[in-house]
Design a protein around this motif. Structure first.
Motif, PDB file in Angstrom:
ATOM      1  N   ASP A  47       0.855  -1.168   0.150  1.00 26.57           N
ATOM      2  CA  ASP A  47      -0.168   0.006  -0.072  1.00 26.57           C
ATOM      3  C   ASP A  47       0.894   1.407  -0.053  1.00 26.57           C
ATOM      4  N   SER A  49       0.128   4.109   1.084  1.00 25.36           N
ATOM      5  CA  SER A  49      -0.347   4.871   2.339  1.00 25.36           C
ATOM      6  C   SER A  49      -0.270   4.181   3.664  1.00 25.36           C
ATOM      7  N   PRO A  50       0.792   3.140   3.936  1.00 24.38           N
ATOM      8  CA  PRO A  50       0.708   2.096   5.117  1.00 24.38           C
ATOM      9  C   PRO A  50      -0.132   2.401   6.277  1.00 24.38           C
ATOM     10  N   GLN A  51      -1.012   1.911   6.892  1.00 23.40           N
ATOM     11  CA  GLN A  51      -1.508   2.002   8.025  1.00 23.40           C
ATOM     12  C   GLN A  51      -1.310   1.041   9.364  1.00 23.40           C
ATOM     13  N   ALA A  52       0.040   0.188   8.910  1.00 22.42           N
ATOM     14  CA  ALA A  52       0.595  -0.487   9.790  1.00 22.42           C
ATOM     15  C   ALA A  52       1.910  -1.009   9.276  1.00 22.42           C
ATOM     16  N   HIS A  55       1.577  -3.538   4.974  1.00 23.52           N
ATOM     17  CA  HIS A  55       0.100  -3.246   4.853  1.00 23.52           C
ATOM     18  C   HIS A  55       0.432  -3.339   3.128  1.00 23.52           C
ATOM     19  N   THR A 103      -9.064  -6.791   5.710  1.00 25.87           N
ATOM     20  CA  THR A 103     -10.197  -5.632   5.515  1.00 25.87           C
ATOM     21  C   THR A 103     -10.947  -5.498   4.060  1.00 25.87           C
ATOM     22  N   ASN A 105     -13.085  -2.898   2.109  1.00 28.47           N
ATOM     23  CA  ASN A 105     -14.019  -1.490   2.294  1.00 28.47           C
ATOM     24  C   ASN A 105     -15.093  -1.795   1.232  1.00 28.47           C
ATOM     25  N   SER A 111     -15.953   3.487   3.022  1.00 35.09           N
ATOM     26  CA  SER A 111     -14.743   4.061   2.739  1.00 35.09           C
ATOM     27  C   SER A 111     -13.953   3.511   1.644  1.00 35.09           C
ATOM     28  N   HIS A 120      -7.272  -5.268   2.027  1.00 35.41           N
ATOM     29  CA  HIS A 120      -6.071  -4.563   2.694  1.00 35.41           C
ATOM     30  C   HIS A 120      -5.631  -5.776   3.523  1.00 35.41           C
ATOM     31  N   MET A 122      -3.019  -5.939   6.770  1.00 37.79           N
ATOM     32  CA  MET A 122      -2.255  -5.297   7.671  1.00 37.79           C
ATOM     33  C   MET A 122      -1.553  -6.052   8.858  1.00 37.79           C
ATOM     34  N   MET A 127      -3.577  -4.988  16.294  1.00 40.00           N
ATOM     35  CA  MET A 127      -4.532  -4.457  15.806  1.00 40.00           C
ATOM     36  C   MET A 127      -5.809  -3.874  16.871  1.00 40.00           C
TER      37      MET A 127
END
Length: 132
Positions: A47, A49-52, A55, A103, A105, A111, A120, A122, A127
């Motif tokens: 990703d 824009s990693p959120q973990a 990701h 996940t 979306n 979203s 996704h 992660m 978490m």
């Protein structure tokens, strides 16, 4: 807030078109991505824009009408299962044996930002719950 709602409606409108998505352009190699897995049916890449700490996304190489999970039909069951298998396979290669989150979306209220089904994945940290 009003501009976010307008953007969500515009994205939802795009879901109903056959216009190429950014993911289609990654599949065709028009746009570069950090690809970490590829087979005949699926592609996994990091990703942007990693959120973990770890990701990555898993996508079908052929959308087959799967702009959203809620558009899945019984005919999509083998592909959906394969995407889940790829998610866990790559997660293990990424040393996420202690656990990870998958996940999807779906739609404006979920979203979803790109209307090409994607998972996704992660991990690499604890978490939180609830996620949203």
């Amino acid at each position: 807030m009003a501009s976010e709602e307008a953007a969500a409606k515009a994205n939802a409108h795009m879901a109903e078109t056959d216009a190429p998505t950014i993911f289609d352009k990654i599949i065709s190699k028009e746009i570069k991505a950090n690809i970490i897995y590829e087979d005949d049916e699926a592609l996994a890449f990091r990703d942007i824009s990693p959120q973990a700490p770890v990701h990555f996304l898993v996508i079908p190489k052929n959308r087959s009408g799967l702009t959203r999970l809620s558009k899945a039909t019984e005919a999509h069951k083998p592909l959906l299962g394969h995407l889940m298998w790829v998610a866990q396979h790559v997660a293990m290669k990424e040393n996420l044996g202690d656990g990870f989150r998958v996940t999807v979306n779906d739609g404006p209220n979920g979203s979803q930002s790109v209307y090409h089904l994607h998972l996704h994945v992660m991990g690499g940290r604890q978490m939180g719950w609830p996620p949203g």
